[in-house]
Design a protein around this motif. Structure first.
Motif, PDB file in Angstrom:
ATOM      1  N   SER A  84       0.809  -1.208   0.000  1.00  0.00           N
ATOM      2  CA  SER A  84       0.000   0.000   0.000  1.00  0.00           C
ATOM      3  C   SER A  84       0.849   1.268   0.000  1.00  0.00           C
ATOM      4  O   SER A  84       1.682   1.469   0.872  1.00  0.00           O
ATOM      5  N   CYS A  85       0.641   2.132  -0.983  1.00  0.00           N
ATOM      6  CA  CYS A  85       1.291   3.442  -1.109  1.00  0.00           C
ATOM      7  C   CYS A  85       2.801   3.370  -1.356  1.00  0.00           C
ATOM      8  O   CYS A  85       3.472   4.386  -1.344  1.00  0.00           O
ATOM      9  N   ALA A  86       3.358   2.190  -1.571  1.00  0.00           N
ATOM     10  CA  ALA A  86       4.812   2.058  -1.731  1.00  0.00           C
ATOM     11  C   ALA A  86       5.317   2.888  -2.906  1.00  0.00           C
ATOM     12  O   ALA A  86       6.288   3.637  -2.775  1.00  0.00           O
ATOM     13  N   ALA A  87       4.670   2.769  -4.059  1.00  0.00           N
ATOM     14  CA  ALA A  87       5.143   3.474  -5.248  1.00  0.00           C
ATOM     15  C   ALA A  87       5.029   4.989  -5.106  1.00  0.00           C
ATOM     16  O   ALA A  87       5.887   5.729  -5.586  1.00  0.00           O
ATOM     17  N   GLN A  88       3.970   5.460  -4.432  1.00  0.00           N
ATOM     18  CA  GLN A  88       3.768   6.896  -4.282  1.00  0.00           C
ATOM     19  C   GLN A  88       4.755   7.507  -3.292  1.00  0.00           C
ATOM     20  O   GLN A  88       5.197   8.636  -3.462  1.00  0.00           O
ATOM     21  N   GLU A  89       5.067   6.811  -2.225  1.00  0.00           N
ATOM     22  CA  GLU A  89       5.841   7.391  -1.130  1.00  0.00           C
ATOM     23  C   GLU A  89       7.330   7.047  -1.141  1.00  0.00           C
ATOM     24  O   GLU A  89       8.133   7.798  -0.613  1.00  0.00           O
ATOM     25  N   PHE A  90       7.700   5.908  -1.703  1.00  0.00           N
ATOM     26  CA  PHE A  90       9.085   5.453  -1.589  1.00  0.00           C
ATOM     27  C   PHE A  90       9.713   5.283  -2.965  1.00  0.00           C
ATOM     28  O   PHE A  90       9.582   4.240  -3.604  1.00  0.00           O
ATOM     29  N   HIS A  91      10.406   6.341  -3.395  1.00  0.00           N
ATOM     30  CA  HIS A  91      11.094   6.315  -4.682  1.00  0.00           C
ATOM     31  C   HIS A  91      12.204   7.350  -4.651  1.00  0.00           C
ATOM     32  O   HIS A  91      12.146   8.317  -3.885  1.00  0.00           O
ATOM     33  N   GLY A  92      13.232   7.136  -5.440  1.00  0.00           N
ATOM     34  CA  GLY A  92      14.335   8.086  -5.487  1.00  0.00           C
ATOM     35  C   GLY A  92      15.127   8.115  -4.189  1.00  0.00           C
ATOM     36  O   GLY A  92      15.060   7.199  -3.380  1.00  0.00           O
ATOM     37  N   PHE A  93      15.873   9.177  -3.995  1.00  0.00           N
ATOM     38  CA  PHE A  93      16.680   9.343  -2.789  1.00  0.00           C
ATOM     39  C   PHE A  93      15.894  10.133  -1.751  1.00  0.00           C
ATOM     40  O   PHE A  93      15.115  11.017  -2.092  1.00  0.00           O
ATOM     41  N   MET A  94      16.110   9.802  -0.478  1.00  0.00           N
ATOM     42  CA  MET A  94      15.448  10.517   0.608  1.00  0.00           C
ATOM     43  C   MET A  94      16.332  10.463   1.842  1.00  0.00           C
ATOM     44  O   MET A  94      17.170   9.568   1.978  1.00  0.00           O
ATOM     45  N   GLN A  95      16.158  11.420   2.721  1.00  0.00           N
ATOM     46  CA  GLN A  95      16.834  11.390   4.008  1.00  0.00           C
ATOM     47  C   GLN A  95      16.183  10.303   4.858  1.00  0.00           C
ATOM     48  O   GLN A  95      14.958  10.181   4.866  1.00  0.00           O
ATOM     49  N   ASN A  96      16.995   9.534   5.583  1.00  0.00           N
ATOM     50  CA  ASN A  96      16.384   8.486   6.410  1.00  0.00           C
ATOM     51  C   ASN A  96      15.506   9.071   7.509  1.00  0.00           C
ATOM     52  O   ASN A  96      14.602   8.404   8.003  1.00  0.00           O
ATOM     53  N   THR A  97      15.731  10.328   7.864  1.00  0.00           N
ATOM     54  CA  THR A  97      14.891  10.968   8.877  1.00  0.00           C
ATOM     55  C   THR A  97      13.485  11.258   8.354  1.00  0.00           C
ATOM     56  O   THR A  97      12.584  11.557   9.134  1.00  0.00           O
ATOM     57  N   GLY A  98      13.284  11.166   7.031  1.00  0.00           N
ATOM     58  CA  GLY A  98      11.969  11.414   6.446  1.00  0.00           C
ATOM     59  C   GLY A  98      11.148  10.155   6.220  1.00  0.00           C
ATOM     60  O   GLY A  98       9.983  10.243   5.827  1.00  0.00           O
TER      61      GLY A  98
END
Length: 127
Positions: A89-103
């Motif tokens: 659920s929501c994986a493709a929308q929320e988790f892609h590219g680079f991100m800070q681990n704090t986010g």
């Protein structure tokens, strides 16, 4: 939530065999979580690390024989980027590219239905 803390402990000791054994155990735990998510739509599975330990460099090996040749660069933590994988659920929308681990936690909160958890003070739903 499942933490593979023994992976980190083995890397601190530069224990390649122990680290591989713990990684395989963690892989099995992730498999159980993914199977649960397949059977329960709406489940989000997130796999990540808080840091990299050991500066492991793969030098070769033989997959058919189950052999790995590697070298540790340190017994401490490194600044190496760690991956974030997500499924469900929501994986493709929320988790892609680079991100800070704090986010990562903000993205998990956005994936929850609004009635489950209200926005935290100072955090918009678009953070």
């Amino acid at each position: 939530m499942v933490e593979g803390s023994r992976i980190d402990k083995a890397a601190h000791r530069r224990d390649l065999e122990g680290m591989v054994r713990e990684l395989l155990d963690f892989d099995r735990a992730v498999g159980v979580a993914l199977e649960f998510a397949r059977q329960h739509p709406g489940t989000l599975v997130v796999i990540t690390a808080d840091h990299q330990t050991g500066g492991l460099a793969l030098l070769g090996g033989d997959a058919a024989k189950g052999e790995v040749r590697a070298s540790f660069g340190t017994d401490g933590h490194t600044g190496t980027v760690v991956p974030v994988f997500a499924a469900g659920s929501c994986a493709a929308q929320e988790f892609h590219g680079f991100m800070q681990n704090t986010g990562v936690h903000q993205r998990i909160l956005r994936a929850l239905p609004p009635k489950i958890i209200p926005p935290l003070p100072g955090m918009s739903q678009k953070s």
